[in-house]
Write a protein that holds these residues in place. Structure first.
Motif, PDB file in Angstrom:
ATOM      1  N   SER A  23      30.742  51.198  37.306  1.00 51.92           N
ATOM      2  CA  SER A  23      31.952  50.439  37.619  1.00 51.92           C
ATOM      3  C   SER A  23      32.341  49.518  36.468  1.00 51.92           C
ATOM      4  CB  SER A  23      31.735  49.625  38.896  1.00 51.92           C
ATOM      5  OG  SER A  23      32.860  48.835  39.194  1.00 51.92           O
ATOM      6  N   GLN A  24      31.356  48.900  35.834  1.00 55.85           N
ATOM      7  CA  GLN A  24      31.655  48.036  34.693  1.00 55.85           C
ATOM      8  C   GLN A  24      32.168  48.845  33.511  1.00 55.85           C
ATOM      9  OE1 GLN A  24      28.424  44.924  34.149  1.00 55.85           O
ATOM     10  NE2 GLN A  24      27.630  46.002  35.936  1.00 55.85           N
ATOM     11  N   ALA A  25      31.613  50.039  33.320  1.00 51.72           N
ATOM     12  CA  ALA A  25      32.054  50.891  32.210  1.00 51.72           C
ATOM     13  C   ALA A  25      33.474  51.401  32.433  1.00 51.72           C
ATOM     14  CB  ALA A  25      31.091  52.057  32.034  1.00 51.72           C
ATOM     15  N   THR A  26      33.779  51.851  33.657  1.00 49.92           N
ATOM     16  CA  THR A  26      35.132  52.342  33.929  1.00 49.92           C
ATOM     17  C   THR A  26      36.140  51.194  33.926  1.00 49.92           C
ATOM     18  OG1 THR A  26      34.616  52.270  36.302  1.00 49.92           O
ATOM     19  CG2 THR A  26      34.431  54.400  35.196  1.00 49.92           C
ATOM     20  N   THR A  27      35.686  49.999  34.290  1.00 49.78           N
ATOM     21  CA  THR A  27      36.577  48.837  34.184  1.00 49.78           C
ATOM     22  C   THR A  27      36.931  48.575  32.728  1.00 49.78           C
ATOM     23  OG1 THR A  27      35.770  47.793  36.211  1.00 49.78           O
ATOM     24  CG2 THR A  27      36.774  46.350  34.577  1.00 49.78           C
ATOM     25  N   ALA A  28      35.935  48.647  31.851  1.00 46.82           N
ATOM     26  CA  ALA A  28      36.199  48.460  30.425  1.00 46.82           C
ATOM     27  C   ALA A  28      37.180  49.505  29.910  1.00 46.82           C
ATOM     28  CB  ALA A  28      34.890  48.523  29.642  1.00 46.82           C
ATOM     29  N   MET A  29      37.009  50.748  30.316  1.00 51.12           N
ATOM     30  CA  MET A  29      37.947  51.798  29.893  1.00 51.12           C
ATOM     31  C   MET A  29      39.335  51.546  30.464  1.00 51.12           C
ATOM     32  SD  MET A  29      35.721  55.333  29.995  1.00 51.12           S
ATOM     33  CE  MET A  29      36.941  56.255  29.051  1.00 51.12           C
ATOM     34  N   SER A  30      39.400  51.029  31.681  1.00 47.80           N
ATOM     35  CA  SER A  30      40.700  50.719  32.277  1.00 47.80           C
ATOM     36  C   SER A  30      41.413  49.622  31.490  1.00 47.80           C
ATOM     37  CB  SER A  30      40.527  50.297  33.733  1.00 47.80           C
ATOM     38  OG  SER A  30      39.993  51.344  34.521  1.00 47.80           O
ATOM     39  N   VAL A  31      40.651  48.625  31.038  1.00 50.56           N
ATOM     40  CA  VAL A  31      41.236  47.578  30.196  1.00 50.56           C
ATOM     41  C   VAL A  31      41.870  48.218  28.958  1.00 50.56           C
ATOM     42  CG1 VAL A  31      40.724  45.586  28.732  1.00 50.56           C
ATOM     43  CG2 VAL A  31      39.691  45.764  31.004  1.00 50.56           C
ATOM     44  N   GLU A  32      41.179  49.162  28.355  1.00 52.15           N
ATOM     45  CA  GLU A  32      41.683  49.795  27.138  1.00 52.15           C
ATOM     46  C   GLU A  32      42.949  50.600  27.399  1.00 52.15           C
ATOM     47  OE1 GLU A  32      38.210  50.935  24.193  1.00 52.15           O
ATOM     48  OE2 GLU A  32      37.688  51.573  26.216  1.00 52.15           O
ATOM     49  N   VAL A  33      42.891  51.506  28.358  1.00 51.26           N
ATOM     50  CA  VAL A  33      44.009  52.428  28.537  1.00 51.26           C
ATOM     51  C   VAL A  33      45.227  51.735  29.137  1.00 51.26           C
ATOM     52  CG1 VAL A  33      42.496  54.415  28.682  1.00 51.26           C
ATOM     53  CG2 VAL A  33      43.164  53.238  30.782  1.00 51.26           C
ATOM     54  N   LEU A  34      45.021  50.584  29.793  1.00 50.70           N
ATOM     55  CA  LEU A  34      46.152  49.805  30.302  1.00 50.70           C
ATOM     56  C   LEU A  34      46.590  48.736  29.299  1.00 50.70           C
ATOM     57  CD1 LEU A  34      45.061  49.466  34.038  1.00 50.70           C
ATOM     58  CD2 LEU A  34      46.986  50.794  33.145  1.00 50.70           C
ATOM     59  N   LEU A  35      46.080  48.854  28.057  1.00 51.91           N
ATOM     60  CA  LEU A  35      46.435  47.934  26.965  1.00 51.91           C
ATOM     61  C   LEU A  35      46.202  46.485  27.370  1.00 51.91           C
ATOM     62  CD1 LEU A  35      49.707  49.633  25.615  1.00 51.91           C
ATOM     63  CD2 LEU A  35      47.324  50.055  24.967  1.00 51.91           C
ATOM     64  N   GLY A  36      45.072  46.268  28.019  1.00 45.75           N
ATOM     65  CA  GLY A  36      44.713  44.920  28.429  1.00 45.75           C
ATOM     66  C   GLY A  36      44.108  44.126  27.290  1.00 45.75           C
ATOM     67  N   THR A  37      43.763  42.903  27.596  1.00 46.78           N
ATOM     68  CA  THR A  37      43.185  42.014  26.604  1.00 46.78           C
ATOM     69  C   THR A  37      41.726  41.722  26.934  1.00 46.78           C
ATOM     70  OG1 THR A  37      43.307  39.784  25.657  1.00 46.78           O
ATOM     71  CG2 THR A  37      44.068  40.045  27.911  1.00 46.78           C
ATOM     72  N   ALA A  38      40.946  41.459  25.885  1.00 46.12           N
ATOM     73  CA  ALA A  38      39.546  41.073  26.074  1.00 46.12           C
ATOM     74  C   ALA A  38      39.411  39.587  26.372  1.00 46.12           C
ATOM     75  CB  ALA A  38      38.737  41.434  24.830  1.00 46.12           C
ATOM     76  N   GLU A  39      40.532  38.881  26.381  1.00 44.17           N
ATOM     77  CA  GLU A  39      40.495  37.432  26.601  1.00 44.17           C
ATOM     78  C   GLU A  39      39.849  37.059  27.926  1.00 44.17           C
ATOM     79  OE1 GLU A  39      43.995  34.365  27.499  1.00 44.17           O
ATOM     80  OE2 GLU A  39      44.025  35.080  25.433  1.00 44.17           O
ATOM     81  N   SER A  40      40.012  37.916  28.933  1.00 43.59           N
ATOM     82  CA  SER A  40      39.444  37.631  30.256  1.00 43.59           C
ATOM     83  C   SER A  40      37.921  37.596  30.234  1.00 43.59           C
ATOM     84  CB  SER A  40      39.903  38.691  31.265  1.00 43.59           C
ATOM     85  OG  SER A  40      41.309  38.819  31.267  1.00 43.59           O
ATOM     86  N   PHE A  41      37.327  38.130  29.183  1.00 39.20           N
ATOM     87  CA  PHE A  41      35.877  38.266  29.121  1.00 39.20           C
ATOM     88  C   PHE A  41      35.254  37.387  28.034  1.00 39.20           C
ATOM     89  CE2 PHE A  41      38.082  42.290  30.067  1.00 39.20           C
ATOM     90  CZ  PHE A  41      37.809  42.349  31.424  1.00 39.20           C
ATOM     91  N   THR A  42      36.009  36.425  27.539  1.00 32.44           N
ATOM     92  CA  THR A  42      35.465  35.521  26.532  1.00 32.44           C
ATOM     93  C   THR A  42      34.334  34.690  27.134  1.00 32.44           C
ATOM     94  OG1 THR A  42      37.151  33.885  27.097  1.00 32.44           O
ATOM     95  CG2 THR A  42      37.613  35.339  25.237  1.00 32.44           C
ATOM     96  N   GLN A  77      42.315  50.066  40.196  1.00 31.40           N
ATOM     97  CA  GLN A  77      42.495  50.504  38.815  1.00 31.40           C
ATOM     98  C   GLN A  77      43.108  51.898  38.762  1.00 31.40           C
ATOM     99  OE1 GLN A  77      38.435  50.042  37.639  1.00 31.40           O
ATOM    100  NE2 GLN A  77      38.589  47.828  37.315  1.00 31.40           N
ATOM    101  N   LEU A  78      42.670  52.781  39.657  1.00 37.46           N
ATOM    102  CA  LEU A  78      43.202  54.138  39.690  1.00 37.46           C
ATOM    103  C   LEU A  78      44.695  54.136  39.985  1.00 37.46           C
ATOM    104  CD1 LEU A  78      42.207  57.249  39.804  1.00 37.46           C
ATOM    105  CD2 LEU A  78      42.505  56.964  42.261  1.00 37.46           C
ATOM    106  N   VAL A  79      45.109  53.341  40.952  1.00 41.11           N
ATOM    107  CA  VAL A  79      46.526  53.263  41.315  1.00 41.11           C
ATOM    108  C   VAL A  79      47.348  52.736  40.142  1.00 41.11           C
ATOM    109  CG1 VAL A  79      48.196  52.107  42.814  1.00 41.11           C
ATOM    110  CG2 VAL A  79      46.076  53.018  43.780  1.00 41.11           C
ATOM    111  N   GLU A  80      46.837  51.715  39.468  1.00 41.95           N
ATOM    112  CA  GLU A  80      47.575  51.140  38.348  1.00 41.95           C
ATOM    113  C   GLU A  80      47.690  52.111  37.183  1.00 41.95           C
ATOM    114  OE1 GLU A  80      45.442  47.469  37.784  1.00 41.95           O
ATOM    115  OE2 GLU A  80      45.914  46.871  39.853  1.00 41.95           O
TER     116      GLU A  80
END
Length: 691
Positions: A270-289, A413-416
């Protein structure tokens, strides 16, 4: 003091999973053997015995075996003295059981065999067993029956002879596995029903079914026939031994341990697919600082999840970074399924660690009744309630609720990913070809909605549905097996949801890579079209500035028109560029000096970009990969799907050889079989906590 209580636990979930996984690999590669000693058996040992047919070894430690013999001797001496004097009573040895009649041991075992099961084979001859596929819904899976009862009895608190424990080990060695009914136990005086069928296999009960045979010839048969085929003699139980076998939480604990093994890796996935979701949805790493989780709100689980996702994203070319000091930018917060993942998954990390600790203790506990303290000799027979499995029930409810959280965030994440209003420019339904002919993501979405609905239902607590049983003798009972079974169902549903999500994030990763390859050549198309439609040609500085302005607009419009097929898309997205060119020429005071053919520009650029897009798409379909765009951690998971499983991106019905169901089923199989576990440990392995 036992090793269990003296050894400090690792502080991170990742540490626990890595230790667990390395231990299991050692067992599977025969570099280590699980030892039944009543002290150090682990969740990994249970998984090895239950799922990979690893046969454990009975300890040779003299102090442990001596205690087993001493307890059995105490029982034998009490029975002998009681027979001579006619005085004294020992519960379960010279007395009845609760509200039952005082016919002991074998009567006890047969009396408890009251579940709904299959009839025995009609003929007691070789090959006449019931086929594997028959009645599976009625009986307990083989993996749930193995491993733990020996470990409880060898602690020397139960009064059984060593030969009883050795006989249980012999069943494992010969791969003769009893078949208790799937439903019957309330897990109060332990799992009386399931354990009675295990005891029946030892004693050669003619009505007790077991799995026997190997490979395709493996089938259900009766215990006497299976024992005779292996030249094994049915066990004759002495006083207290029948009760000692049937009174305990071993079956519930086995299910809990196997389920926990799966849950550990699902939380990492789940953590790995969340990280991939951040990438493909052009998210930011700021949430994980680190400041957010390690300083501002340092819950251990939140800190770990934040760290894991941050490190998995390291090196990603898709993750966005925004600087509020730049007047052209504004803070763009990601949706909750990305931004709050550490806060959502972090508590589940903590609950899994708690459950792991509880189940490890239970594996190495004495759970029957009465139990014997050999240090007190004849007075060491003690009655209590260690058979009550509530610790397992609560641990499984923690895990089950945690799994529901994993499934819920994964579905969000899937829906988004598939929704143009939320996916930041991805094609609707993650279509790689023409959207009007490619909407497979809708089916994955609908399937996940079904999985999540069922998951949310089974995630409800079981412990508040207790019913008094056995003439109210078992007035409160744990329902541990029921809780563990529903948690196993929750595991399966989350495996399905994450299979769909993983297939989807890999598809989205390929789309981002395909788009990026197209955008690389965008400048040339713009330059050539402007040169052909503006006369005289603009000087290089002005041409470069105008191309940069138009390129930004094309990229934005490309995402906004993702729902259109190619023939309409580029005509639509190029039309607003006419105004941009005119505005630029006026702003630069060039409109009187240069002639701009807007119609030719529009039609030429639209045709040029459409042709370039189709060519780019075809090229990517042949040999494209998103690996270089992904983070150092997430690219390993992508590589497992694309290379390890051999699954190509979804390219369209006229191109693809496989179908969506076959692809997602292959991912599911890889998750269920544990093939992805090495990858997950590698994705997050070797990461140190931020200071």
């Amino acid at each position: 003091m036992s090793r269990l209580s003296s050894t400090p636990s690792p502080r991170r979930h990742l540490d626990v999973v890595q230790v667990h996984w390395r231990e299991l690999i050692d067992y599977r590669t025969n570099s280590r053997v699980p030892v039944v000693d009543g002290r150090t058996f682990s969740v990994a040992a249970v998984a090895a015995v239950s799922r990979f047919r690893i046969v454990p070894e009975l300890t040779t430690a003299e102090d442990i075996l001596a205690k087993v013999d001493a307890a059995a001797t105490i029982v034998a001496q009490f029975v002998a003295q009681s027979a001579l004097s006619g005085a004294g009573s020992m519960y379960g040895t010279t007395t009845g059981f609760g509200g039952s009649v005082p016919k002991l041991q074998r009567v006890l075992i047969q009396g408890l065999q009251a579940g709904i099961t299959l009839p025995p084979p009609r003929q007691e001859s070789e090959g006449d067993g019931v086929p594997l596929a028959v009645g599976i819904r009625l009986i307990t899976p083989e993996e749930w029956v193995k491993a733990i009862r020996m470990n409880s009895l060898v602690r020397g608190h139960s009064g059984v002879r060593l030969s009883v424990i050795e006989s249980l080990g012999q069943l494992l060695k010969e791969n003769i596995i009893p078949c208790p009914p799937l439903r019957q136990t309330i897990s109060a005086s332990g799992d009386l029903g399931p354990l009675a069928y295990i005891a029946g296999a030892l004693t050669g009960d003619n009505h007790c079914l077991v799995w026997d045979g190997e490979g395709s010839s493996r089938a259900l048969t009766t215990a006497p026939l299976a024992l005779s085929r292996r030249s094994l003699t049915p066990l004759e139980l002495l006083p207290k031994e029948g009760l000692a076998i049937v009174n305990g939480t071993a079956p519930s604990c086995a299910v809990a341990a196997c389920t926990l093994h799966d849950a550990h890796f699902l939380l990492l996935l789940s953590q790995a697919t969340t990280a991939m979701s951040v990438e493909v949805l052009l998210g930011t790493a700021e949430s994980f600082t680190p400041f957010i989780s390690e300083v501002a709100r340092p819950h251990p689980g939140q800190v770990e999840v934040s760290m894991n996702i941050r490190n998995a994203l390291s090196g990603s070319k898709l993750v966005q970074s925004y600087d509020e000091r730049n007047a052209t930018e504004r803070l763009r917060q990601d949706r909750y399924s990305l931004r709050t993942a550490p806060q959502w998954l972090g508590p589940q990390v903590e609950e899994l660690l708690s459950a792991h600790h509880t189940i490890t203790i239970e594996i190495n506990s004495t759970t029957d009744n009465p139990i014997i303290d050999v240090s007190k000799g004849e007075r060491g027979n003690i009655s209590g309630g260690n058979f009550q499995g509530t610790s397992l029930t609560v641990a499984m409810e923690k895990v089950r609720i945690g799994l529901q959280h994993v499934g819920r965030i994964a579905y969000a994440q899937l829906v988004e990913l598939g929704s143009p209003s939320m996916n930041r420019g991805l094609a609707p339904d993650l279509a790689a070809n023409e959207p009007s002919f490619d909407y497979g993501q809708k089916a994955l979405d609908m399937a996940c909605a079904a999985y999540l609905a069922e998951l949310s239902f089974v995630a409800n607590t079981v412990s508040n549905h207790v019913q008094p049983a056995e003439m109210h003798n078992q007035s409160v009972n744990s329902l541990a097996m029921i809780s563990a079974r529903y948690t196993a169902t929750a595991v399966q549903l989350v495996q399905m949801i994450l299979s769909n999500l993983l297939l989807s994030v890999c598809q989205a990763s390929d789309l981002r890579a395909m788009y990026a390859a197209f955008f690389v050549k965008l400048g040339d198309n713009l330059h050539d079209t402007l040169s052909a439609t503006i006369t005289p040609p603009l000087p290089p500085p002005e041409m470069d500035r105008l191309c940069a302005i138009l390129a930004d607009q094309v990229k934005a419009s490309f995402g906004e028109t993702s729902w259109l097929d190619t023939k309409d898309r580029f005509h639509t997205m190029c039309k607003p560029l006419l105004a941009d060119v005119h505005t630029f020429l006026v702003a630069q005071a060039l409109s009187d000096m240069y002639s701009f053919n807007g119609h030719a520009f529009h039609t030429t650029l639209a045709a040029s970009l459409a042709a370039a897009w189709i060519s780019n798409r075809d090229t990517y379909f042949r040999d494209g990969s998103a690996e270089e765009l992904l983070g150092h951690g997430t690219q390993k998971l992508y590589r497992w799907v694309r290379r390890g499983l051999g699954l190509s991106m979804r390219r369209g019905i006229d191109i693809d050889r496989g179908t969506i169901d076959l692809d997602v089923s292959k991912i599911y199989e890889g998750i269920v079989n544990g093939d992805v576990n090495d990858v997950l440990v590698d994705v997050f392995g070797g990461i140190e906590m931020s200071q």
